[in-house]
Design an enzyme around this catalytic site. Structure first.
Site, PDB file in Angstrom:
ATOM      1  N   GLY A  64       0.817  -1.216   0.000  1.00  0.00           N
ATOM      2  CA  GLY A  64       0.000   0.000   0.000  1.00  0.00           C
ATOM      3  C   GLY A  64       0.846   1.259   0.000  1.00  0.00           C
ATOM      4  N   LEU A  66       1.554   3.590  -2.136  1.00  0.00           N
ATOM      5  CA  LEU A  66       1.214   4.832  -2.841  1.00  0.00           C
ATOM      6  C   LEU A  66       0.344   5.760  -2.012  1.00  0.00           C
ATOM      7  CD1 LEU A  66       0.622   3.638  -6.521  1.00  0.00           C
ATOM      8  CD2 LEU A  66       2.710   4.504  -5.429  1.00  0.00           C
ATOM      9  N   ILE A 109      -2.411  -7.896  -1.599  1.00  0.00           N
ATOM     10  CA  ILE A 109      -2.310  -8.564  -0.299  1.00  0.00           C
ATOM     11  C   ILE A 109      -3.327  -9.685  -0.141  1.00  0.00           C
ATOM     12  CG2 ILE A 109      -1.340  -6.544   0.828  1.00  0.00           C
ATOM     13  CD1 ILE A 109      -4.130  -6.102   2.105  1.00  0.00           C
ATOM     14  N   TYR A 197     -13.211  -0.283  10.384  1.00  0.00           N
ATOM     15  CA  TYR A 197     -11.796   0.084  10.358  1.00  0.00           C
ATOM     16  C   TYR A 197     -11.179  -0.115  11.734  1.00  0.00           C
ATOM     17  CZ  TYR A 197      -7.668   3.139   9.859  1.00  0.00           C
ATOM     18  OH  TYR A 197      -6.394   3.649   9.836  1.00  0.00           O
ATOM     19  N   LYS A 201      -8.425  -2.978  13.085  1.00  0.00           N
ATOM     20  CA  LYS A 201      -7.145  -2.592  13.674  1.00  0.00           C
ATOM     21  C   LYS A 201      -6.935  -3.237  15.040  1.00  0.00           C
ATOM     22  CE  LYS A 201      -5.313  -0.133  10.428  1.00  0.00           C
ATOM     23  NZ  LYS A 201      -4.091  -0.615   9.749  1.00  0.00           N
TER      24      LYS A 201
END
Length: 384
Positions: A64, A66, A109, A197, A201
């Site tokens: 990831g 970019l 991924i 999200y 995490k």
């Protein structure tokens, strides 16, 4: 002989598969002994590899890359460890300046074999995993967020274990929820986030701790506040207003904020953030009492940010059109990060405060836009 059998067991050799299925005549006790030897050999080798704290020139893969953090961290690490030793990757075509800056590969991924080939073929030592769907974007497509943020993490974690890699995965202020203490929020406390999200995490944090405890994986994680950068576009996070406001202030003299004026959140300038990640990556394992730390700098709300920007653009007009989804997310997040653990264990310390961040952002964004930094004499152009 044992090394050969161990290697074949790990790679799923037909020899071992047939042995385990009974195709070969092997007594039960011999088979059990073989499995014990395999387990001992792998665990011993893992402990030996994962205990190594120094690398002269580690081979580093960034997934990831970019995004906001990936490009900046690649520059920092290439300067330190060599251009060819840091491999950027993502699933989209990279712009020319990225291709010209050093190695870049396509890496999905969700494709275990694709990642495995990259790690093996490039002799990777450190894996930095930035691929993720952020808070607001994740709420719009929960199934995709589960795939990218959870299933993708499982691939990363398993490969890091398999090839004894040092693994860094960022976490977030979004890993906390409305039941968490907000001012300050310590390293260890109740979390229970309300976004996919945040849930993903917390899952990453706990999986990393488990893999460290169970397999010796050198897992490292920082809970990052809102990251402010003038070089890249916002990626769909709840704190993105604090980045977008600089572009709009310089181009139009107006900004419409989707959070309430009093929505106080932890923030950090990207140079401090990248330095914090690098310092934790390089810290000896003996200094890491935790696998996941809060990383803090300063906190502010939209009104406080506008007041500071008006020192450069006095006529800046701020309007509010509160987005209930993003506001609910912000209301469940910390207001102030307690990062005393990072400061005491491995020497973390930020350099930019709110004033310093605004000063450098005005300079960086104005240069990118080709607009001179506004002062009292030019700000009146926005009054019309």
């Amino acid at each position: 002989m044992l090394r050969t059998l161990v290697g074949r067991a790990v790679t799923g050799s037909p020899l071992v598969n047939r042995t385990l299925s009974g195709s070969y005549s092997c007594k039960k006790q011999q088979l059990l002994r073989f499995q014990q030897l395999v387990s001992f050999s792998l665990s011993t080798r893992s402990q030996q590899v994962f205990d190594v704290d120094t690398f002269d020139n580690p081979r580093i893969l960034i997934t990831g890359s970019l995004g906001q953090l990936g490009q900046g961290l690649a520059r920092v690490l290439r300067k330190k460890y060599g251009q060819d030793n840091v491999i950027m990757s993502d699933i989209i075509k990279a712009p020319k300046h990225i291709i010209d800056s050093g190695p870049y590969l396509y890496a999905d991924i969700l494709d275990f074999k694709n990642l495995q080939e990259i790690i093996v073929n490039n002799n990777i030592d450190w894996l930095i995993h930035f691929s993720a769907l952020l808070s607001a974007v994740g709420e719009q497509d929960v199934p995709l967020a589960i795939k990218v943020n959870i299933q993708g993490l499982h691939n990363i974690m398993e490969l890091a274990k398999m090839y004894q890699l040092r693994l860094f995965c960022p976490s977030t202020i979004g890993a906390f929820g409305p039941d968490s203490p907000r001012d300050p929020t310590p390293d260890l406390t109740i979390q229970r986030p309300r976004t996919i999200y945040g849930v993903s995490k917390v899952h990453a944090e706990l999986m990393g701790e488990y893999y460290n405890h169970r397999f010796g994986l050198d897992f490292r994680c920082l809970r990052l506040p809102g990251v402010i950068s003038g070089d890249t576009k916002p990626g769909g996070g709840t704190t993105d207003y604090a980045v977008s406001i600089f572009d709009e202030a310089l181009k139009t003299g107006k900004f419409e904020c989707y959070l309430r004026p009093d929505s106080k959140l932890p923030m950090i300038y990207i140079d401090d953030c990248l330095r914090g990640i690098t310092e934790m990556l390089e810290a000896p394992q003996s200094q890491l009492k935790l696998r996941t730390y809060n990383l803090g700098a300063f906190s502010f709300n939209p009104e406080e940010l506008v007041s500071e920007i008006r020192k450069h653009i006095p006529q800046l007009v701020m309007n509010y059109d509160v987005d209930p989804v993003r506001q609910a997310i912000a209301d469940s997040w910390p207001q102030v990060f307690d990062d005393s653990g990072a400061r005491s264990d491995w020497g973390w310390g930020h350099q930019y405060d709110l004033t310093g961040m605004v000063n450098i952002m005005m300079e960086v964004v104005s240069q990118r836009l080709g607009i001179p930094t506004m002062d009292h004499s030019t700000a009146t152009v926005f009054q019309a």
